[in-house]
Each structure stands twice: as C-alpha cells, then as structure tokens.
Design an enzyme around this catalytic site. Structure first.
Site, mmCIF file in Angstrom:
data_model
loop_
_atom_site.group_PDB
_atom_site.id
_atom_site.type_symbol
_atom_site.label_atom_id
_atom_site.label_comp_id
_atom_site.label_asym_id
_atom_site.label_seq_id
_atom_site.Cartn_x
_atom_site.Cartn_y
_atom_site.Cartn_z
ATOM 1 C CG HIS A 1 43.934 42.904 42.575
ATOM 2 N ND1 HIS A 1 42.527 43.211 42.372
ATOM 3 C CD2 HIS A 1 43.815 41.714 43.034
ATOM 4 C CE1 HIS A 1 42.032 42.033 42.008
ATOM 5 N NE2 HIS A 1 42.820 41.153 42.589
ATOM 6 C CD GLU B 1 44.063 34.625 43.845
ATOM 7 O OE1 GLU B 1 44.651 34.184 44.596
ATOM 8 O OE2 GLU B 1 43.178 35.390 44.247
#
Length: 199
Positions: free
Chosen positions: A10, A86
C-alpha cells in the site's frame, strides 16, 4: 496462460512517515500515499498486458490504494479479504523506532508483545493464494497488502532471494509455471521515480 499475481504494498501513511508500526491498526493513506497509488496506476495502465481484477486487505490503506488502481485501470475492485491484512504486532503497534529500542532493545521483533507469528501469516496468506490458484488458474490478479505480510508471503511462495525491506508502493510480480512460483519482478518502484520528477 499461467496464473499471474501482482503483489503491491500500500501507499504511504502518516504512521509510515513517523516510523510507527501499524500492524492491524487501521491508518488511512496520507496525501503522499494517494499520489503513490496514482503513480503505480499510471504505470500499469501504460504497460502491455492487462490485469483482470484487484483485491486488497480490509485495512483502509490497502483498500484505498486498490480503489485508486481499479478506477484507473477500469478493472473490478473485488471485496477485501481479511486473510491478507497485515501482521498483528500486539502492543508494539503505534510505537516509534526510538520507543521500541528503549522498551525492547534491538531485538524488538522477537519480543513477546502479542505479535502474530510468521507461521500464522504464511498459513493465511497461502490459503488465499491457493484458493485463487485452484479457482482461477489463468487470472492476472493484483493484490494490495502490507510490508511485513508480503515479505513472509513472498518468501513462502518462491524463497525470495532478496530479503530486503519492501517499500511503500513497491510492485512485485510472480507467475505460476511448472508447479512453482517464479518471480518476474521484485520490489520495483520505477513509478515512484516518475512521481519525484513531477514534484
């Protein structure tokens, strides 16, 4: 046509800029992160070979990165998948490097602070990959996820030769050929050079 996966970290967030561990804390992209996502989207739209769809983790910084790319490429933005979020870093989340060193020392990554294990990350990450490989064996799929997660996934898929840090908005490509994953591109940030030239 073999299955092709494009792995994207990201764009940048304020916590990235401050050196804070994010983990599963849901921090949005900052303005730089938005520009980074737009830069990769421009790069992908100019390259030969089109992508079929994009999917991300359910955390905002990944989902919004994927949304920018999907709009530019005019490809389906699939529902987010929590399996590719994550790593949880437990009580380490929200700390700066200085705070981590002061509390846990240089081996803070090995501290017993409630963080998710490498084995857990690989298990959920490979479940995601194997499901796509079984159901869509010829898809060209972009996957937007996170640095620590992607480092483990890349290693599990192809014994990544370069174990260096995956930077924000890095782009890697793997292809499934002869029953194994072959890296075609790794941790590439050429699109960010274009961004620097524009600023």
């Amino acid at each position: 046509m073999p299955l092709r996966i494009g792995l994207i970290r990201h764009g940048r967030t304020e916590w990235n800029a401050l050196g804070k561990i994010q983990g599963q804390t849901d921090i949005p992209l900052n303005e730089e992160g938005i520009r980074q996502a737009e830069a990769l989207a421009r790069r992908l739209s100019a390259e030969e070979g089109k992508w079929d769809a994009i999917v991300s983790s359910d955390l905002k910084r990944a989902y919004d990165t994927a949304a920018i790319i999907a709009r530019t490429l005019d490809i389906p933005h699939l529902p987010p998948d929590p399996r590719i979020r994550e790593r949880s870093f437990g009580i380490i989340e929200g700390t700066t490097e200085e705070e981590r060193l002061a509390r846990w020392g240089t081996d803070w990554r090995q501290a017993d602070a409630g963080q998710e294990s490498d084995e857990s990350i690989v298990k959920r990450g490979m479940a995601f990959i194997d499901e796509w490989r079984a159901s869509q064996p010829e898809i060209r799929l972009l996957v937007v996820s996170h640095g620590s997660f992607l480092a483990q996934l890349f290693q599990a898929m192809c014994r990544r030769a370069n174990n260096g840090y995956l930077v924000n908005m890095s782009f890697s490509v793997l292809e499934y050929v002869d029953s194994s994953w072959q890296p075609l591109l790794e941790n590439c940030t050429l699109h960010l050079q274009d961004l620097e030239q524009r600023s």
